[in-house]
Design a protein around this motif. Structure first.
Motif, mmCIF file in Angstrom:
data_model
loop_
_atom_site.group_PDB
_atom_site.id
_atom_site.type_symbol
_atom_site.label_atom_id
_atom_site.label_comp_id
_atom_site.label_asym_id
_atom_site.label_seq_id
_atom_site.Cartn_x
_atom_site.Cartn_y
_atom_site.Cartn_z
ATOM 1 N N MET A 86 0.832 -1.212 0.000
ATOM 2 C CA MET A 86 0.000 0.000 0.000
ATOM 3 C C MET A 86 0.864 1.259 0.000
ATOM 4 O O MET A 86 0.521 2.272 -0.607
ATOM 5 C CB MET A 86 -0.929 -0.009 1.205
ATOM 6 C CG MET A 86 -2.003 -1.090 1.173
ATOM 7 S SD MET A 86 -3.044 -0.984 -0.310
ATOM 8 C CE MET A 86 -3.782 0.618 -0.097
ATOM 9 N N HIS A 87 2.009 1.178 0.687
ATOM 10 C CA HIS A 87 2.927 2.315 0.691
ATOM 11 C C HIS A 87 3.434 2.602 -0.718
ATOM 12 O O HIS A 87 3.528 3.756 -1.144
ATOM 13 C CB HIS A 87 4.093 2.018 1.635
ATOM 14 C CG HIS A 87 5.130 3.103 1.686
ATOM 15 N ND1 HIS A 87 4.819 4.435 1.888
ATOM 16 C CD2 HIS A 87 6.485 3.044 1.552
ATOM 17 C CE1 HIS A 87 5.932 5.145 1.881
ATOM 18 N NE2 HIS A 87 6.956 4.328 1.679
ATOM 19 N N GLY A 88 3.744 1.508 -1.454
ATOM 20 C CA GLY A 88 4.218 1.680 -2.817
ATOM 21 C C GLY A 88 3.152 2.261 -3.732
ATOM 22 O O GLY A 88 3.438 3.118 -4.575
ATOM 23 N N VAL A 89 1.911 1.817 -3.566
ATOM 24 C CA VAL A 89 0.805 2.334 -4.382
ATOM 25 C C VAL A 89 0.581 3.812 -4.095
ATOM 26 O O VAL A 89 0.400 4.631 -5.013
ATOM 27 C CB VAL A 89 -0.484 1.525 -4.118
ATOM 28 C CG1 VAL A 89 -1.677 2.170 -4.813
ATOM 29 C CG2 VAL A 89 -0.316 0.086 -4.590
ATOM 30 N N ARG A 90 0.616 4.160 -2.811
ATOM 31 C CA ARG A 90 0.435 5.574 -2.444
ATOM 32 C C ARG A 90 1.560 6.424 -3.023
ATOM 33 O O ARG A 90 1.322 7.518 -3.547
ATOM 34 C CB ARG A 90 0.386 5.705 -0.925
ATOM 35 C CG ARG A 90 0.179 7.136 -0.438
ATOM 36 C CD ARG A 90 -0.002 7.184 1.080
ATOM 37 N NE ARG A 90 -0.198 8.550 1.544
ATOM 38 C CZ ARG A 90 0.782 9.378 1.859
ATOM 39 N NH1 ARG A 90 2.051 8.961 1.778
ATOM 40 N NH2 ARG A 90 0.518 10.607 2.265
ATOM 41 N N ILE A 100 3.663 10.500 -6.929
ATOM 42 C CA ILE A 100 4.604 10.906 -7.977
ATOM 43 C C ILE A 100 3.876 11.158 -9.292
ATOM 44 O O ILE A 100 4.130 12.152 -9.984
ATOM 45 C CB ILE A 100 5.692 9.832 -8.160
ATOM 46 C CG1 ILE A 100 6.500 9.666 -6.874
ATOM 47 C CG2 ILE A 100 6.622 10.211 -9.306
ATOM 48 C CD1 ILE A 100 7.495 8.523 -6.929
ATOM 49 N N ALA A 101 2.945 10.257 -9.631
ATOM 50 C CA ALA A 101 2.177 10.449 -10.862
ATOM 51 C C ALA A 101 1.367 11.741 -10.798
ATOM 52 O O ALA A 101 1.281 12.487 -11.784
ATOM 53 C CB ALA A 101 1.249 9.258 -11.097
ATOM 54 N N GLY A 102 0.786 12.038 -9.626
ATOM 55 C CA GLY A 102 0.030 13.276 -9.470
ATOM 56 C C GLY A 102 0.894 14.501 -9.661
ATOM 57 O O GLY A 102 0.444 15.514 -10.226
ATOM 58 N N PRO A 151 9.459 2.643 -2.194
ATOM 59 C CA PRO A 151 9.796 1.528 -3.089
ATOM 60 C C PRO A 151 10.349 2.001 -4.422
ATOM 61 O O PRO A 151 9.827 2.944 -5.032
ATOM 62 C CB PRO A 151 8.455 0.807 -3.259
ATOM 63 C CG PRO A 151 7.675 1.163 -2.039
ATOM 64 C CD PRO A 151 8.078 2.559 -1.704
ATOM 65 N N VAL A 152 11.400 1.338 -4.881
ATOM 66 C CA VAL A 152 12.057 1.729 -6.126
ATOM 67 C C VAL A 152 11.119 1.547 -7.323
ATOM 68 O O VAL A 152 11.075 2.391 -8.219
ATOM 69 C CB VAL A 152 13.347 0.906 -6.325
ATOM 70 C CG1 VAL A 152 13.984 1.218 -7.676
ATOM 71 C CG2 VAL A 152 14.327 1.184 -5.202
ATOM 72 N N LEU A 153 10.374 0.455 -7.345
ATOM 73 C CA LEU A 153 9.495 0.191 -8.482
ATOM 74 C C LEU A 153 8.453 1.287 -8.638
ATOM 75 O O LEU A 153 8.138 1.700 -9.759
ATOM 76 C CB LEU A 153 8.811 -1.167 -8.320
ATOM 77 C CG LEU A 153 7.860 -1.579 -9.450
ATOM 78 C CD1 LEU A 153 8.575 -1.584 -10.786
ATOM 79 C CD2 LEU A 153 7.249 -2.948 -9.171
ATOM 80 N N ALA A 154 7.915 1.782 -7.532
ATOM 81 C CA ALA A 154 6.928 2.866 -7.606
ATOM 82 C C ALA A 154 7.552 4.109 -8.216
ATOM 83 O O ALA A 154 6.914 4.806 -9.027
ATOM 84 C CB ALA A 154 6.378 3.168 -6.218
ATOM 85 N N GLN A 155 8.795 4.404 -7.853
ATOM 86 C CA GLN A 155 9.471 5.573 -8.412
ATOM 87 C C GLN A 155 9.729 5.408 -9.904
ATOM 88 O O GLN A 155 9.510 6.332 -10.697
ATOM 89 C CB GLN A 155 10.806 5.794 -7.693
ATOM 90 C CG GLN A 155 10.691 6.082 -6.216
ATOM 91 C CD GLN A 155 12.055 6.287 -5.608
ATOM 92 O OE1 GLN A 155 12.738 7.269 -5.886
ATOM 93 N NE2 GLN A 155 12.474 5.348 -4.762
ATOM 94 N N VAL A 156 10.198 4.220 -10.298
ATOM 95 C CA VAL A 156 10.518 3.966 -11.698
ATOM 96 C C VAL A 156 9.267 4.017 -12.562
ATOM 97 O O VAL A 156 9.252 4.610 -13.646
ATOM 98 C CB VAL A 156 11.209 2.596 -11.839
ATOM 99 C CG1 VAL A 156 11.331 2.197 -13.304
ATOM 100 C CG2 VAL A 156 12.582 2.632 -11.182
#
Length: 266
Positions: free
Chosen positions: A1-5, A10-12, A103-108
């Motif tokens: 959930m932290h990664g999704v948030r 970042i997308a926002g 999370p790195v994947l969320a950033q990428v």
């Protein structure tokens, strides 16, 4: 959930940046819609000289085209920017992602989030809607739900392919084009019926890289057609299961690639 948030935050940020220039965003989105639509224009021009392609009429191919383009558009919007991992590995900027407490994947995935890709999704939906209205299928609620689930599962399968391509770049840092051959190449392949391809190719995208579950198998089921490999009918309903398994597998590959990363040394 932290990664999704984190992903949505970042997308926002990128969406707010994009909306600072609304005219440019509108032009880019329309341009994306038109550019991606040229593929279907080419198919329509082809059908001005022929009545069927591989035994499929234009409305049936529109169903194939619309479903795969919508699925790919969703995956490209959500995870398309993961293809930039190789560039970050080469120039050393991937290190900056590792020191952040997210999370790195969320950033990428959310980096340079491109809302203009909605143009591709809307174009795919437009063709899909025309195909649904024109194809000779007695639509019921279960069939409509099956088609919707197929599109979502297809997006998940393409997302897994994007993720696998990103993970591969930890070991082969200049391999984005290899990944593109399975993502952009895959969406071009699936726009056409499987009957026009060699049987060995159909086997490959069914059992090796299961892109056939994006639209070939479920759409053939909707149309009441047998697939070229003669698989049991229940296989057409396995798209969501295949998507979950692929995401789990590519998630493990991503984590293995991340652990193997050793920076550039610069």
């Amino acid at each position: 959930m932290h990664g999704v948030r984190t992903y949505f935050l970042i997308a926002g940020m990128w969406v707010r940046s994009t909306m600072a220039y609304r005219t440019s965003f509108a032009l880019m989105t329309v341009g994306n819609f038109v550019a991606s639509g040229l593929d279907f224009v080419a198919i329509m021009l082809m059908f001005s000289h022929i009545d069927a392609l591989g035994g499929f009429g234009l409305p049936e191919i529109a169903l194939l085209y619309g479903s795969t383009c919508t699925s790919f558009g969703l995956a490209d919007l959500i995870l398309g920017n993961t293809e930039r991992v190789g560039q970050r590995v080469r120039d050393g900027t991937f290190d900056t992602l590792l020191v952040r407490p997210v999370p790195v994947l969320a950033q990428v995935a959310a980096d340079r989030f491109a809302l203009r890709r909605l143009g591709r999704i809307s174009q795919g939906l437009a063709v899909l809607g025309w195909g649904v209205a024109s194809v000779d299928v007695s639509w019921t609620l279960p069939k409509a739900l099956f088609l919707a689930v197929t599109v979502v599962a297809g997006a998940a399968i393409f997302s897994a392919v994007f993720l696998a391509g990103a993970a591969f770049q930890f070991w082969a840092s200049d391999a984005s084009e290899v990944a593109n051959s399975f993502t952009y190449g895959g969406v071009t392949l699936l726009q056409y019926p499987p009957t026009v391809f060699a049987r060995d190719l159909v086997r490959g995208v069914t059992f090796v890289i299961p892109l056939a579950f994006v639209n070939w198998l479920p759409v053939l089921r909707l149309l009441g057609r047998d697939d070229p490999l003669g698989l049991p009918g229940w296989v057409a309903y396995c798209g969501p299961l295949v998507a979950v398994l692929l995401l789990a597998l590519t998630g493990l590959v991503w984590r293995a690639g991340l652990r193997s990363y050793r920076s550039t040394g610069s």
